[in-house]
Enzyme design. Structure first.
Site, PDB file in Angstrom:
ATOM      1  N   ASP A  19       0.875  -1.172   0.000  1.00  0.00           N
ATOM      2  CA  ASP A  19       0.000   0.000   0.000  1.00  0.00           C
ATOM      3  C   ASP A  19       0.914   1.223   0.000  1.00  0.00           C
ATOM      4  O   ASP A  19       1.483   1.590   1.016  1.00  0.00           O
ATOM      5  CB  ASP A  19      -0.891  -0.044   1.256  1.00  0.00           C
ATOM      6  CG  ASP A  19      -1.685   1.238   1.444  1.00  0.00           C
ATOM      7  OD1 ASP A  19      -1.543   2.162   0.622  1.00  0.00           O
ATOM      8  OD2 ASP A  19      -2.441   1.311   2.429  1.00  0.00           O
ATOM      9  N   LYS A  33      -2.307  12.187  -3.205  1.00  0.00           N
ATOM     10  CA  LYS A  33      -1.209  12.299  -2.233  1.00  0.00           C
ATOM     11  C   LYS A  33       0.134  12.477  -2.945  1.00  0.00           C
ATOM     12  O   LYS A  33       1.178  12.493  -2.325  1.00  0.00           O
ATOM     13  CB  LYS A  33      -1.185  11.077  -1.321  1.00  0.00           C
ATOM     14  CG  LYS A  33      -2.489  10.954  -0.515  1.00  0.00           C
ATOM     15  CD  LYS A  33      -2.364   9.998   0.627  1.00  0.00           C
ATOM     16  CE  LYS A  33      -3.701   9.425   1.020  1.00  0.00           C
ATOM     17  NZ  LYS A  33      -4.259   9.996   2.225  1.00  0.00           N
TER      18      LYS A  33
HETATM   19  N1  PMP Z   1      -3.527   3.597   2.776  1.00  0.00           N
HETATM   20  C1  PMP Z   1      -2.891   4.562   3.438  1.00  0.00           C
HETATM   21  C2  PMP Z   1      -1.603   4.228   4.157  1.00  0.00           C
HETATM   22  C3  PMP Z   1      -3.397   5.867   3.450  1.00  0.00           C
HETATM   23  O1  PMP Z   1      -2.755   6.833   4.106  1.00  0.00           O
HETATM   24  C4  PMP Z   1      -4.596   6.139   2.738  1.00  0.00           C
HETATM   25  C5  PMP Z   1      -5.193   7.534   2.748  1.00  0.00           C
HETATM   26  N2  PMP Z   1      -5.263   8.132   4.000  1.00  0.00           N
HETATM   27  C6  PMP Z   1      -5.214   5.103   2.061  1.00  0.00           C
HETATM   28  C7  PMP Z   1      -4.658   3.840   2.095  1.00  0.00           C
HETATM   29  C8  PMP Z   1      -6.478   5.308   1.291  1.00  0.00           C
HETATM   30  O2  PMP Z   1      -6.278   6.243   0.286  1.00  0.00           O
HETATM   31  P1  PMP Z   1      -7.534   6.903  -0.472  1.00  0.00           P
HETATM   32  O3  PMP Z   1      -8.449   7.393   0.582  1.00  0.00           O
HETATM   33  O4  PMP Z   1      -6.922   7.998  -1.280  1.00  0.00           O
HETATM   34  O5  PMP Z   1      -8.138   5.828  -1.310  1.00  0.00           O
END
Ligand code: PMP
Length: 403
Positions: free
Chosen positions: A196, A222
């Site tokens: 991830d 991000k």
């Molecule tokens: N995994 C991690 C480590 C994250 O920080 C995030 C976002 N906070 C996600 C998954 C999910 O990302 P998204 O909400 O953009 O799909």
């Protein structure tokens, strides 16, 4: 030296909010003008649907869209361009994996291995399908200093999980996991590896050939890109085994009421009209970012992080959960005896934007026996002034709350 002023000037957001200190970067990054301009240029000048028009405008939009795929594949050093699947974000990528593998690869009685500090997006999708299919989830615990326990990891690998999925960087603590080593150990144990990369992708250009994981997911927003777009990278042999989570247009070869045959990769896993402008915006973010030396950005962020640690440690009543070493620029902290939301409220009144709560990582907070934390997350456009203003606001929060 990294020139933070000229970097920061490229973000219109900061012209609109000169008095704000934005330290909620782990939630989402601000967007450089290169990205917002690419997105509006697409809508103003180039808008057409992709992959389906007989007309030239659609062909041009398709060319831009596929060029973006190439840019991203090249950036992450994927072996083949079709190994980049566009999704709506990391969450969608992980859901596609959990669904897609459960029907083909993961069978009742199989084990998968996650870690104690995963984001809900790397827990819930697996759980949804594991419960239904009788697949067992094991969890790698943490050590006393809140790092992953690598000894326990190796012991759990001895149970021969079919799949291991973990985050590159913790979105709560900022700790950088030894991903290279963890992938190698998992592969040696015969597991499929999922990383991830939601927080990892902006810290470090991910190199799929070197990392050699089977899957890597991330979100565009991000990485300075738009929201609503993300990437599921997978090795061809594994992508081909995924059952598509979404069916619809473009992902098929032929459809009748008796049967459907599927299109080739990457289209097989991209049903419906994609987020065309988002994909183009994400490629613009990557093209823009590549003019900077990431080593200098990492140095700049660790300068901010160290200054913050130094200052925060001197504020009586502040308890820091993150470790300063192997940290990507995220600090989780609490004020003794106070609710994290109350602390964040006072920071908000001082125009310091941070996040408070459990940061979509409830199992981590259960393990830490805490009801949440304040999270301060630095990005390349933050300055030492931002650090100082945040520390001042934090001091005030402690004073007000403990008065
Ligand atoms: N995994 C991690 C480590 C994250 O920080 C995030 C976002 N906070 C996600 C998954 C999910 O990302 P998204 O909400 O953009 O799909």
């Amino acid at each position: 030296m990294f020139d933070v002023s000229s970097f920061r000037r490229q973000f219109a957001f900061f012209h609109h909010h000169p008095d704000w200190v934005y330290l909620d970067n782990a939630a989402t990054m601000q967007k450089p003008d290169a990205v917002t301009e690419a997105v509006s240029r697409f809508y103003q000048q180039d808008n057409s649907n992709v992959h389906r028009g007989a007309h030239q405008l659609s062909q041009q939009a398709t060319a831009q869209f596929e060029q973006a795929r190439q840019t991203i594949a090249h950036y992450i050093k994927a072996q083949y361009v079709h190994e980049v699947i566009f999704t709506s974000g990391a969450t969608a990528g992980l859901n596609q994996l959990a669904f897609g593998l459960m029907h083909t690869v993961l069978k009742p009685g199989d084990r998968i291995l996650l870690t104690q500090l995963e984001h809900h997006a790397n827990i819930v999708p697996w759980q949804l399908h594991c419960q239904r299919y009788g697949v067992i989830i094991d969890v790698v615990p943490l050590t006393a200093d809140r790092q992953l326990d690598l000894n326990a990891y190796q012991q759990l690998l001895a149970l021969k999980p079919k799949l291991v999925s973990f985050s590159h960087i913790s979105n709560v603590l900022g700790h950088i996991q030894p991903v290279q080593q963890m992938v190698a150990l998992a592969k040696a144990a015969g597991a499929i590896t999922v990383v991830d990369g939601a927080q990892g992708v902006v810290y470090q250009q991910p190199d799929m050939r070197q990392l050699d994981c089977d899957f890597y997911v991330f979100s565009g927003h991000k990485l300075y890109g738009p929201t609503g777009v993300g990437v599921l990278y997978g090795k061809t042999q594994w992508l081909e085994q995924l059952t598509p989570l979404c069916g619809g247009g473009e992902m098929i070869d032929s459809v009748s009421f008796v049967n459907t045959t599927f299109n080739n990769l990457p289209f097989r896993l991209e049903a419906g009209t994609p987020n065309i402008a988002g994909v183009i915006g994400l490629a613009a973010a990557i093209n823009w970012l590549q003019q900077y030396n990431n080593k200098l950005i990492i140095e700049h962020k660790s300068l901010l992080l160290n200054a913050f640690f130094q200052g925060a440690r001197q504020i009586k009543g502040v308890a820091i959960l993150s470790m300063p070493v192997h940290n990507a620029g995220i600090v989780a902290l609490n004020v003794d005896g106070e609710h994290p939301s109350d602390v964040a409220d006072i920071l908000n009144q001082q125009q310091v934007a941070v996040r408070a709560g459990q940061h979509c990582a409830m199992p981590l907070f259960d393990y830490l026996a805490l009801n949440g934390a304040v999270r301060v997350a630095f990005a390349a456009y933050n300055t030492l002034d931002d650090v100082n203003q945040c520390l001042l606001a934090l001091e005030q929060a402690v004073e007000i709350l403990t008065a």
